[in-house]
Design a protein around this motif. Structure first.
Motif, mmCIF file in Angstrom:
data_model
loop_
_atom_site.group_PDB
_atom_site.id
_atom_site.type_symbol
_atom_site.label_atom_id
_atom_site.label_comp_id
_atom_site.label_asym_id
_atom_site.label_seq_id
_atom_site.Cartn_x
_atom_site.Cartn_y
_atom_site.Cartn_z
ATOM 1 N N LEU A 138 40.475 30.602 54.867
ATOM 2 C CA LEU A 138 40.185 31.760 54.017
ATOM 3 C C LEU A 138 41.167 31.851 52.868
ATOM 4 O O LEU A 138 40.778 32.070 51.708
ATOM 5 N N GLY A 139 42.447 31.697 53.168
ATOM 6 C CA GLY A 139 43.470 31.778 52.130
ATOM 7 C C GLY A 139 43.297 30.719 51.068
ATOM 8 O O GLY A 139 43.434 30.999 49.867
ATOM 9 N N THR A 140 42.985 29.501 51.493
ATOM 10 C CA THR A 140 42.781 28.412 50.536
ATOM 11 C C THR A 140 41.574 28.681 49.645
ATOM 12 O O THR A 140 41.615 28.432 48.432
ATOM 13 N N VAL A 141 40.505 29.212 50.228
ATOM 14 C CA VAL A 141 39.309 29.548 49.442
ATOM 15 C C VAL A 141 39.648 30.599 48.390
ATOM 16 O O VAL A 141 39.236 30.493 47.220
ATOM 17 N N LEU A 142 40.423 31.610 48.766
ATOM 18 C CA LEU A 142 40.797 32.668 47.818
ATOM 19 C C LEU A 142 41.687 32.131 46.705
ATOM 20 O O LEU A 142 41.495 32.451 45.525
ATOM 21 N N VAL A 143 42.655 31.305 47.068
ATOM 22 C CA VAL A 143 43.581 30.766 46.067
ATOM 23 C C VAL A 143 42.867 29.827 45.105
ATOM 24 O O VAL A 143 42.993 29.951 43.878
ATOM 25 N N VAL A 144 42.104 28.888 45.647
ATOM 26 C CA VAL A 144 41.388 27.929 44.801
ATOM 27 C C VAL A 144 40.327 28.632 43.964
ATOM 28 O O VAL A 144 40.171 28.354 42.767
ATOM 29 N N GLY A 145 39.598 29.570 44.589
ATOM 30 C CA GLY A 145 38.581 30.316 43.849
ATOM 31 C C GLY A 145 39.173 31.114 42.714
ATOM 32 O O GLY A 145 38.602 31.192 41.614
ATOM 33 N N SER A 146 40.335 31.713 42.949
ATOM 34 C CA SER A 146 41.018 32.473 41.901
ATOM 35 C C SER A 146 41.441 31.572 40.753
ATOM 36 O O SER A 146 41.265 31.916 39.572
ATOM 37 N N PHE A 147 41.982 30.408 41.093
ATOM 38 C CA PHE A 147 42.419 29.470 40.054
ATOM 39 C C PHE A 147 41.240 28.988 39.217
ATOM 40 O O PHE A 147 41.325 28.900 37.977
ATOM 41 N N LEU A 148 40.128 28.683 39.855
ATOM 42 C CA LEU A 148 38.947 28.216 39.123
ATOM 43 C C LEU A 148 38.378 29.316 38.229
ATOM 44 O O LEU A 148 37.878 29.045 37.136
ATOM 45 N N ALA A 149 38.458 30.559 38.689
ATOM 46 C CA ALA A 149 37.915 31.677 37.908
ATOM 47 C C ALA A 149 38.799 32.011 36.712
ATOM 48 O O ALA A 149 38.293 32.362 35.634
ATOM 49 N N LEU A 150 40.113 31.886 36.865
ATOM 50 C CA LEU A 150 41.044 32.285 35.811
ATOM 51 C C LEU A 150 41.477 31.126 34.915
ATOM 52 O O LEU A 150 41.836 31.336 33.756
ATOM 53 N N GLY A 151 41.454 29.919 35.459
ATOM 54 C CA GLY A 151 42.008 28.799 34.713
ATOM 55 C C GLY A 151 43.521 28.778 34.820
ATOM 56 O O GLY A 151 44.138 29.691 35.389
ATOM 57 N N PHE A 152 44.145 27.752 34.270
ATOM 58 C CA PHE A 152 45.595 27.612 34.398
ATOM 59 C C PHE A 152 46.332 28.750 33.696
ATOM 60 O O PHE A 152 47.213 29.379 34.276
ATOM 61 N N THR A 153 45.981 29.025 32.454
ATOM 62 C CA THR A 153 46.714 30.058 31.709
ATOM 63 C C THR A 153 46.443 31.450 32.269
ATOM 64 O O THR A 153 47.328 32.309 32.266
ATOM 65 N N GLY A 154 45.231 31.682 32.747
ATOM 66 C CA GLY A 154 44.943 32.980 33.350
ATOM 67 C C GLY A 154 45.694 33.186 34.643
ATOM 68 O O GLY A 154 46.099 34.300 34.974
ATOM 69 N N THR A 155 45.899 32.113 35.380
ATOM 70 C CA THR A 155 46.628 32.194 36.648
ATOM 71 C C THR A 155 48.119 32.361 36.420
ATOM 72 O O THR A 155 48.776 33.159 37.097
ATOM 73 N N PHE A 156 48.656 31.643 35.447
ATOM 74 C CA PHE A 156 50.106 31.619 35.249
ATOM 75 C C PHE A 156 50.520 32.430 34.021
ATOM 76 O O PHE A 156 51.198 31.925 33.115
ATOM 77 N N LEU A 157 50.079 33.687 34.006
ATOM 78 C CA LEU A 157 50.620 34.701 33.094
ATOM 79 C C LEU A 157 50.372 34.406 31.620
ATOM 80 O O LEU A 157 51.186 34.762 30.766
ATOM 81 N N GLY A 158 49.255 33.772 31.317
ATOM 82 C CA GLY A 158 48.940 33.503 29.918
ATOM 83 C C GLY A 158 48.826 34.761 29.082
ATOM 84 O O GLY A 158 49.090 34.740 27.871
ATOM 85 N N ASP A 159 48.462 35.885 29.714
ATOM 86 C CA ASP A 159 48.367 37.158 28.988
ATOM 87 C C ASP A 159 49.675 37.503 28.285
ATOM 88 O O ASP A 159 49.686 38.051 27.187
#
Length: 237
Positions: A138-159
């Motif tokens: 479950l945790g892996t699905v949430l983490v990977v799904g979040s990364f795919l939805a946000l992309g690298f910059t969205g995941t790592f504070l691109g804002d």
């Protein structure tokens, strides 16, 4: 005369009665003296809080979100990293790479702490093991799904680097929880603790959850402010 004495006077036959707890004795008349604390006592018994590997893991858990929040806010105010690397994207990629390394070290330090301390026979069972496996999936699905939805910059504070998304992401896994990256990571650590029958793993996972909760309360309003500033800027154009 106390309330308890009054009850005794009204009950000369010595019959047993339930006496409501006062405001300091319990919450909603819950008698905490009757609670079974065996699980908590066992958890604390098998956890060595003075072990160096445990202390290092706690430091890593607390340091990581503190570091990336401080650096990201500094970048948002000064744009120093963007100027240094010549591009906000390159600066964000570099910070993201550092965050990944820090998280790898955090995971390593937690694993070392779990291996250094004793297992708990209460947790060393097949059903607990498979519950841990399910949590890690479950945790892996949430983490990977979040990364795919946000992309690298969205995941790592691109804002914070001025790399803003066009609209808020509401699809999977954000339709399940608002912070799937954080809670997915927490689920992974909890699953690892259950698989290893590690009481210290449970304690460290609880610390991860508390630290992430604090980070969310710190990051959320500031991120919303960034997007509000963009909306106001667009209105004035």
């Amino acid at each position: 005369m106390s309330d308890v004495a009054a009850v005794r006077d009204d009950n000369p036959a010595g019959e047993t009665r339930s006496v409501p707890l006062d405001c300091c004795g319990g919450l909603n008349n819950l008698d905490y003296s009757k609670m079974d604390l065996t699980l908590m006592e066992g958890l604390l018994k098998y956890t060595n809080f003075h072990d160096s590997s445990f202390c290092l893991a706690v430091v890593a858990i607390i340091f990581n979100p503190f570091f990336w929040n401080v650096v990201a806010r500094w970048e948002h105010r000064t744009r120093t990293l963007s100027r240094l690397f010549g591009s906000p994207y390159l600066a964000c990629y570099c910070l993201g790479f550092v965050i990944i390394l820090l998280n790898v070290y955090r995971s390593h330090s937690m694993t070392v702490a779990m291996k250094a301390q004793a297992k708990w026979e209460v947790m060393d069972r097949t059903d607990v093991f498979y519950a841990g496996v399910a949590l890690m999936v479950l945790g892996t699905v949430l983490v990977v799904g979040s990364f795919l939805a946000l992309g690298f910059t969205g995941t790592f504070l691109g804002d914070y680097f001025g790399i803003l998304m066009d609209e808020k992401v509401t699809g999977f896994p954000f339709n399940i929880t608002e912070n799937p990256m954080y809670w997915g990571s927490t689920a992974n650590y909890l699953g690892l603790a259950l698989i290893g029958a590690s009481p210290v793993g449970l304690v460290l996972t609880a610390i991860v959850a508390v630290v992430y909760k604090a980070a969310i309360r710190f990051e959320g309003p500031f991120t919303e402010l960034i997007y509000q500033e963009r909306s106001l800027h667009r209105k004035h154009e």
